[in-house]
Structures are given as C-alpha cells and as structure tokens.
Motif scaffolding. Structure first.
Motif, PDB file in Angstrom:
ATOM      1  N   UNK A  29       2.370   7.441  13.510  1.00 18.39           N
ATOM      2  CA  UNK A  29       2.634   6.645  12.315  1.00 18.39           C
ATOM      3  C   UNK A  29       1.473   6.738  11.327  1.00 18.39           C
ATOM      4  N   UNK A  30       0.237   6.687  11.837  1.00 13.13           N
ATOM      5  CA  UNK A  30      -0.928   6.760  10.952  1.00 13.13           C
ATOM      6  C   UNK A  30      -0.977   8.115  10.255  1.00 13.13           C
ATOM      7  N   UNK A  42       0.832  -1.190   0.000  1.00 14.96           N
ATOM      8  CA  UNK A  42       0.000   0.000   0.000  1.00 14.96           C
ATOM      9  C   UNK A  42       0.877   1.255   0.000  1.00 14.96           C
ATOM     10  N   UNK A  43       0.351   2.380  -0.510  1.00 13.82           N
ATOM     11  CA  UNK A  43       1.158   3.613  -0.530  1.00 13.82           C
ATOM     12  C   UNK A  43       1.379   4.204   0.859  1.00 13.82           C
ATOM     13  N   UNK A  44       0.595   3.774   1.872  1.00 14.36           N
ATOM     14  CA  UNK A  44       0.767   4.288   3.226  1.00 14.36           C
ATOM     15  C   UNK A  44       1.430   3.263   4.126  1.00 14.36           C
ATOM     16  N   UNK A  84      10.967   6.875   1.608  1.00 11.72           N
ATOM     17  CA  UNK A  84      10.456   5.548   1.947  1.00 11.72           C
ATOM     18  C   UNK A  84      10.944   5.254   3.370  1.00 11.72           C
ATOM     19  N   UNK A  85      10.013   4.935   4.282  1.00 14.05           N
ATOM     20  CA  UNK A  85      10.357   4.694   5.688  1.00 14.05           C
ATOM     21  C   UNK A  85      10.250   3.199   5.949  1.00 14.05           C
ATOM     22  N   UNK A  95       3.758   9.439   3.483  1.00 13.07           N
ATOM     23  CA  UNK A  95       4.885   8.582   3.129  1.00 13.07           C
ATOM     24  C   UNK A  95       4.446   7.120   3.138  1.00 13.07           C
ATOM     25  N   UNK A  96       5.183   6.312   2.395  1.00 18.41           N
ATOM     26  CA  UNK A  96       5.009   4.869   2.493  1.00 18.41           C
ATOM     27  C   UNK A  96       5.889   4.348   3.628  1.00 18.41           C
ATOM     28  N   UNK A  97       5.289   3.547   4.530  1.00 18.95           N
ATOM     29  CA  UNK A  97       5.992   3.047   5.710  1.00 18.95           C
ATOM     30  C   UNK A  97       5.874   1.526   5.720  1.00 18.95           C
TER      31      UNK A  97
END
Length: 882
Positions: A842-843, A24-26, A820-821, A849-851
């Motif tokens: 984080x949410x 997913x992008x998140x 990217x994290x 960002x993608x995590x």
C-alpha cells in the motif's frame, strides 16, 4: 485524480454538515468504531458519482425518519492540473453542478462529464448497480467484497482493454478466429472442454467398456463353474466319510463320563462347605467361652483397681473444695472495680458527645450561610442564561449557509458585471411624438438598455426589428446568471431572511448571543455545577441536619464534673482493664465450680463401682460359672479336632479330582459335538446348492455367450480407434492454433502482467499469477503448487484481490486515466506477517495513487507512515461549529 475535500449533509446519520478535507495525494487513513459513519461516507462518494441526481430510488441516503431531507454531497478533486468541484443533491432538492477550472456544467451534462472522466455509466432507470460502475467499481472496494474481483474486472473490461490498446496498439487480430472456431466446433463433437469423450465417441467408449466387463464376467463365471465341479467331488467325499465315522457320538460318550465325575466332586464340595460352616460356628462358641472365663477371673484385679481410683477421687475433691473461698473473694473485688470504671466511661462519653455536637452545629451553620449565598447567585445567573438562550433562538442561523449565500451573491455580482460587458447595447433618441415599444413595452424618448436575450423593437409605421444578441458565450452567461439568481433566491428563502445584509446581521446577533450564553453558563456552573434544584435540596438538607444536631445537644445531659472527669482514652483504657479483670475472675469462678462438680461426680461413681464389684466377687454363682466354663471348653476342643481332621482329608480328595479341569472337559466336549454336527449339516447344504448351480450354469451355454461377446468387442474397438485418432488430431490442431492466438494476447497483457508481478513479488517472492483473455486473474502458482485464485484461503484471496486492483490502477495511470483507490475495512482476515507485507504494498502504491483506507481497527495501521483521521473527532468538531 486527487480527492481534496468531501462535504456531506443530511446523509443518513450526518444530518448536520460533515467536512473531510486536507486529504493527502497518497495514503489517507480514516478510522472510527462501528456505526461511526465510515460506510456512510463511502456510500456518499459512490452516490455522488454513480447515482443520477434526479433518481427516486436513493431513499437509503436520507436520515432515518426524515422524509423531507435533501441529501447533499460536495466533492473537490484535481485532475490534469485542473480543479473540479462537484455539488449533487437528491430527493427534495435535486440538482447537480460541476465546475472544471473556469468551465461550468449542470444537470445531465455534468453527470455525463464525470462518467466520461472516470469510466463508468449510469443506469437507464432505477438504482445504480455493479454492472454500471466500470473502473470505480474495480478500484473502490466495499466492505466484505475485497476477495470478489472477477465480476468487477468483467464490468470494467472494456475500459481496461481500451487502456491497454492505447499503450501497445491493437495487436489482436480476428483473422484466424473463424479457423479456430471451425476446428473447435469439430473437436467439440468428439471431446468436451476438459478433453473428455462425448457423443458417438463417448458411446463407443462406454460400449467397449461394457463388452469388456461382460467378457470378464463370463470368463469369471466359467472359472467358477469349473471350481464348483472340483468342490463338489471333494465335498461329497468329506460328507460320506463323516457319515460313516460319526465322530460326534464318541464326543457325546466322553461328555457323559466327564459329567458323572464332576457330579461326584460337587457332592464332596457340598459336604466340605457344611463341615467348614460347623467348624466356624464351633470356633465362635469357643471364643465366647474364653471371654466369659477371663471376665470372671479378672474380677478380683478389677476390685483392687477400683479401690485405688476411689481414694484418688476423694483426695482431688477435698483439694478443689478448699480453694472456693479465695476465688469468691477475687470475683467480688473485680465486679466492684468494673462498676466504678463503667461510670467513669459513661461520663467521658457524655462530655465527648456534647463537644462533637457543638462543633457540628458551628460547621453546619457556616455551610448553610455559604449555600444560601450560592443559591442567590445561581438564580441571578439562571435569569441571565435564559435571556441569552432566548436571544440565541431568535437569531439562530446556519453560519456555513450564510457564508454560502455571500459567496453566491458575489458570484451573481461578478456574473452580472460580466454579462454587462458582453451584452448587446441598445441606445435610442426619439423625435417628439414618436411611440416605440421594446418587447411590447413602451420606451422613453431617450435611453439605453443592455440585451442578453432575443428582443423585438416595434416602430409604428415602419415595422418590427428583431434583435438577437450573438455569441455562445453570451448564452452561457445568461444561463449562469439565471441559475445564480435562482440559487440566491432559494438560499435566501431557506434561511428565512429578506436580504444578504439581514442574514449577516442575524448571524452577528446569533454569535453575540452564543458568547453571552457561554459566559452565563460558566458563571452558573461555578456556583451550581449540578443545577439550582440540587443546590436548593442540599441547602434544605443542611438546615435539617442543623436542627437535628441542636435537638441532640439539648437532649444530651451534662456530666457531673465536680469529681473530675478523665479524658475518653484514659476512661476507655481503665474500663478495658476492669472488664478484662472481671472476665478473668468470672472465668476462674466458673472453672472452679465445674472442677468441683466433676471431682464430686468422679468420687461418687468410683464408690458405687467398687461396692458393686465387691458384692459380685463373693457370690456362689460366680464359682459355679467358673467350673461349668472349664467343662464346656474341654468338650469344644475335642469336637474341633475331629472336624479339622475330616476337612483336611476331604480337601485332599477334591484337589486330586481337579474340578476345574472337569468343567473345561465338559465345555470342550459340548462345543465339539455342536461343531461336528453343524459342519456335517453345512456340508449337506453346500452339496445341494452346488448341484443346483451346476445344473443352471450348464443350461446357459456360457462358452457360446463368451465367443459372441468377443466378436462384438472387436468390431467396437475398430470404430473406437478411428474416432480416437480423429479426436487427438483435432485437439492437437486446436492447441497449436490457440497457443499462437495466446501469444498475441500475452503481448496485449504484458503491461498489466508487469504491474501485477511487481506487487506479487512483494507478497509471494516465488509465485506467479496469470491473467486470462478477459484480463481476469486466474492461474496462481507457487513452487510446485498450481491452482486457481478462487481455491486460495479467504484471507489470501482478499490479498490477491487488492494487489490485482492496484495493478489495474497502475495500468490506468500509465495510460493517462484518472485513478482513486477506496478501501472500506479491507484485509481484516490477514495474519500479522501478511498484513505487514500488504502495508509495504500500500505504501508503495500510494506513491502513484491516492488511497482512502477506512478502518475500525486503527491499531493495526499505526506503522503505515501517515497521520490517521479520526471520524469521531470530525463529528465532534462539526457539532461544535454549529
């Protein structure tokens, strides 16, 4: 930057391909237990970017014990609305290919493109280290390093400052640096970085303190000298007075008197103890005499009691003996009934045993027939299973590799068609007899050829014509075409086939054999779940049990049913009743015998005791003993009265002398003598010591030393104040210049501080965290608390490290840089309340960002709002797909 798919093969424990897709992008939560491969997956992503494809120091990527492995990593990600596909292989098959949209890069060119995109660099030689990782090293957190952020920021500092400058422009000027450094240099000759004196300034401060200490010591010694003179006069007077009065001799006389009085009391106490012992012995003797007299006087009464006991024992014995006949008869009847019931029970058991054995034989025969049928079927299915396995082994081939081969062939065909459309076309028609060569090879009289490379056309008698196809696109197409042809050849060789069609044929045959194998396995398990050998063993066991049951039936005799045989329950009930009746009769008979024996023994004992007492009561010796006992008791009483009177009188005398007080007086006088003598000796020693000290101090000239030290202190103080004022002035000037410089720096840091404050307010609403000139998180304040981030607890440092990284990511995204994290088992030291706040952070960050969050504690992240990805499930699916 959005990572979409990760595929790894021959990387550590993942010998077979593992695909992590649909990212997913998140937020992406990836979980698995320890040793499930989470860290391996993170290491693979790092290696795809950080390690050179031709590196020889990445042996840790290879599966354990496999020296022929070629670890391969494929990544698909999106950036700036373009699709990026990276394929990198190490060790035995070194290559790197990068495709960006329609553009392709390979080898070093592809690696430099990635480094430029993400903001890192490659080592000149050897394995990649933290100082090379740049921005990814800051945003990709390895397991157990979440709290360590200073070094990561330092390695990514240039990239961060570049992002800040792109946002606010270059605001920091170096025009005042020389002035600041000049002031700092002069200040540093006098003060340390923390404001403490140094050099001559420090030495003057130490000299001043030393002079002050010396002066205070001299003043103290002068005061002590004067005090010692006064003490000498007072001590001399006390010593002479004690020598004249000699108080210890009076105390000695009083001690001797007290000891003499106490010795007299001790003699009285000794006499008292002797008389007390005599009285105690007299009382014991009197008690024995009275016991003997009472025994002799009670003999007549005992004789009458023994006669009554004898009569009662005789009556009880006769009554018990009368019931013997009835009890013996009842026992005989109970024994007869028991024997009859026992025979009936034995016949019932024989009949039941034969019936059970006949039923077991029928059941075992049926089981034996069923097992024989299943065994035959299992052997047939085993044969089919072996044939299917052999067919699968012969045609086994990697489906994903065949798919890749077909894709490579398709790309090669497309590239061939494309090359044909842009290649230089050469056509010719020669006159008869003319001989022409192209690239050294003769050509036909008429023909056509497409040229992708530089060629030469030799015409005899004319010369050589050079033909160079033009355009960069053609050169690129030629390189791609060569690379695809080489890749296709390597893939065909790896699969062990001659063509793509043969690979597809083998794959179809392999899949058919696998389906046949699965069907045969299901049929085999339906009749032999544990295998043929256990099934055959079970059938043999049934046959042995059947033979045993038949033998037991033949060995069991048939009961005589002519007189009728009761059923088992009725026979057991009758036997139980007869056994209970017999047991009761035996118990009554045993109890009767015991009672009879007890009554007889009681009668005989009572008769013997009565006879003995009767003879003793009439003897003359008894009369003589009674008279002697009366005389002894009278004499004993007189002696007792005399002793008691003497003891009372002496007790009164001892009490009036008060021995406890005499012992205390002796102890008091002894201690007084010791203390008085010791005090006088102490005075004498102190007098000698004081005289010696006064003589020594008088020879030192203490007042002259004091005046000399005061003069040195005054000179040192003047020089110290000069340097002190200079140090304060330089420190103030440097502070003013630095504050001005920091104001410009804060303008540069403002965008980063804004993002940092955003996250910090969610974790600590009343706290602040400042960054220094190198953009490192430094001073942390909350209310009245102030300190450095390194002074926080381990869990708090880990949390501050994560929110700092997210702030850096926001800054980079705002500057248009890819982010990217990756978090590998982070926040494991957070309590439940802080973990809840970090989930909110984080949410929130996942919206920008993608995590990728890797964890072995998925239960801690159930409320993160994203579906978890089970790494164990992916491994099972990968195995099932083979």
């Amino acid at each position: 930057m959005k990572l979409q798919r990760v595929r790894i093969e021959q990387v550590r424990q993942f010998r077979k391909p593992l695909v992590l897709d649909s990212l997913q992008p998140g937020l992406n939560l990836i979980h698995g237990p320890n040793e499930s491969g989470k860290s391996t997956l993170v290491r693979a992503i790092r290696a795809a970017f950080f390690e050179r494809y031709r590196s020889t120091t990445v042996d840790d990527l290879a599966p354990w014990g496999d020296s022929a492995a070629a670890p391969t990593i494929e990544l698909d990600f999106e950036h700036q609305e373009k699709s990026w596909h990276l394929t990198k292989s190490f060790l035995k098959r070194k290559r790197c290919n990068l495709k960006v949209g329609t553009d392709s890069y390979s080898e070093d060119e592809a690696e430099e493109k990635l480094a430029e995109l993400l903001g890192y660099q490659y080592p000149k030689r050897g394995v990649s280290k933290a100082e090379h990782w740049g921005i990814p090293g800051l945003l990709w957190v390895e397991q157990g390093t979440g709290q360590d952020i200073e070094q990561a920021v330092e390695h990514a500092g240039d990239h961060l400052k570049s992002a800040l400058n792109s946002l606010v422009g270059e605001v920091a000027s170096s025009g005042g640096d020389e002035l600041i450094e000049s002031v700092r240099s002069r200040r540093d000759t006098l003060l340390t970085s923390t404001g403490k004196p140094r050099g001559d300034y420090l030495q003057l401060e130490r000299d001043r303190d030393q002079y002050q200490q010396d002066i205070e010591a001299l003043e103290e010694r002068i005061r002590n000298y004067q005090d010692q003179v006064d003490r000498l006069q007072e001590l001399t007077r006390e010593y002479e007075q004690a020598e004249e009065e000699r108080p210890w001799e009076d105390a000695q006389r009083q001690l001797d008197q007290a000891r003499e009085r106490y010795q007299q009391v001790e003699r009285l106490e000794q006499d008292q103890k002797q008389d007390e012992a005599a009285l105690e012995q007299l009382l014991r003797h009197q008690h024995l005499l009275k016991q003997n007299r009472d025994h002799l006087e009670n003999l007549t009464r005992q004789l009458e009691g023994r006669k009554a006991e004898l009569d009662r024992a005789q009556r009880e014995f006769e009554q018990t003996q009368a019931s013997t006949a009835a009890i013996t008869s009842g026992l005989a009847d109970a024994t007869s009934a028991y024997e009859t019931a026992e025979k009936q029970l034995e016949m019932a058991r024989l009949l039941e045993t034969r019936t059970r054995l006949e039923q077991d034989i029928r059941r075992l025969e049926q089981q034996n027939r069923t097992l024989c049928q299943n065994l035959d079927k299992a052997r047939d299915h085993q044969k089919q299973l072996d044939e299917a396995r052999a067919e699968a082994r012969v045609n086994q081939i990697d489906a994903s590799a065949v798919k890749t081969l077909k894709r490579t062939e398709q790309q090669l065909n497309e590239e061939t068609i494309r090359s044909q459309t842009i290649a230089t076309r050469l056509s010719w028609q020669l006159e008869p007899g003319v001989s022409v060569t192209l690239n050294g090879a003769p050509i036909d009289e008429q023909g056509e050829k497409q040229l992708l490379e530089e060629s030469s056309l030799a015409i005899p008698g004319v010369g050589t014509l050079g033909i160079t196809p033009g355009g960069e696109e053609l050169a690129s197409t030629r390189r791609k075409l060569n690379a695809l042809q080489q890749t296709l050849a390597e893939q065909i060789k790896t699969l062990g086939v001659n063509s793509v069609e043969q690979a597809e044929t083998r794959l179809a045959a392999y899949e058919t054999a696998r389906r046949t194998l699965q069907h045969a396995e299901e049929l085999f398990k339906s009749v032999a779940p544990a295998g043929i050998d256990p099934l055959a063993s079970e059938q043999k066991d049934i046959e042995v049990g059947l033979d045993k049951a038949r033998a037991q039936l033949q060995a069991t005799p048939e009961p005589d049913t002519s007189q009728g045989v009761p059923d088992m329950a009725e026979a057991e009930a009758a036997f139980t009743r007869a056994a209970g009746r017999l047991e009761k009769a035996e118990t009554e008979e045993q109890k009767h015998r015991a009672d009879l024996l007890t009554r007889k023994q009681a009668r005989d004992s009572a008769s013997a005791e009565w006879q003995r007492l009767a003879e003793e009561e009439q003897s003359p010796e008894r009369q003589q003993q009674l008279r002697q006992l009366a005389d002894d008791l009278a004499d004993n009483e007189a002696r007792k009265t005399e002793l008691e009177t003497r003891l009372r009188n002496r007790e009164q005398e001892i009490r009036e002398a008060r021995p406890n007080m005499l012992r205390q007086d002796i102890e008091r006088y002894q201690k007084s003598i010791s203390h008085l003598r010791q005090a006088q000796e102490t005075r004498g020693r102190e007098l000698r010591d004081i005289r010696v000290r006064l003589e020594a101090w008088g020879a030192e000239g203490l007042e002259e030393q004091l005046n000399e030290q005061r003069a040195k202190l005054e000179q040192c103080e003047r020089r110290y104040q000069e340097l002190h004022r200079r140090a304060l002035a330089l420190d103030l000037l440097l502070s003013l210049l630095t504050e001005k410089r920091q104001a410009l720096t804060r303008r540069l840091q403002a965008p980063l501080q804004k993002h940092l404050n955003h996250y910090l307010s969610l974790l600590f609403p009343d706290a602040s965290l400042e960054v220094d000139e190198q953009l490192k998180p430094g001073t942390f304040s909350r209310g009245t608390e102030l300190g450095q981030i390194v002074e926080l607890s381990f869990g708090a440092r880990e949390q501050m490290g994560l929110i700092s990284r997210l702030a850096y990511a926001d800054l980079l995204r705002e500057a248009g840089r890819p982010t990217l994290v990756i978090l590998d088992d982070t926040l494991v030291h957070s309590d439940s309340d802080r973990l809840e706040d970090m989930k909110r952070i984080l949410f929130d960050a996942a919206s920008r960002h993608q995590i990728l969050l890797f964890t072995c504690h998925p239960q801690n992240w159930n409320d993160l709002g994203v579906p978890p990805i089970d790494l164990q499930s992916l491994k099972v699916q990968a195995v099932a797909a083979l």
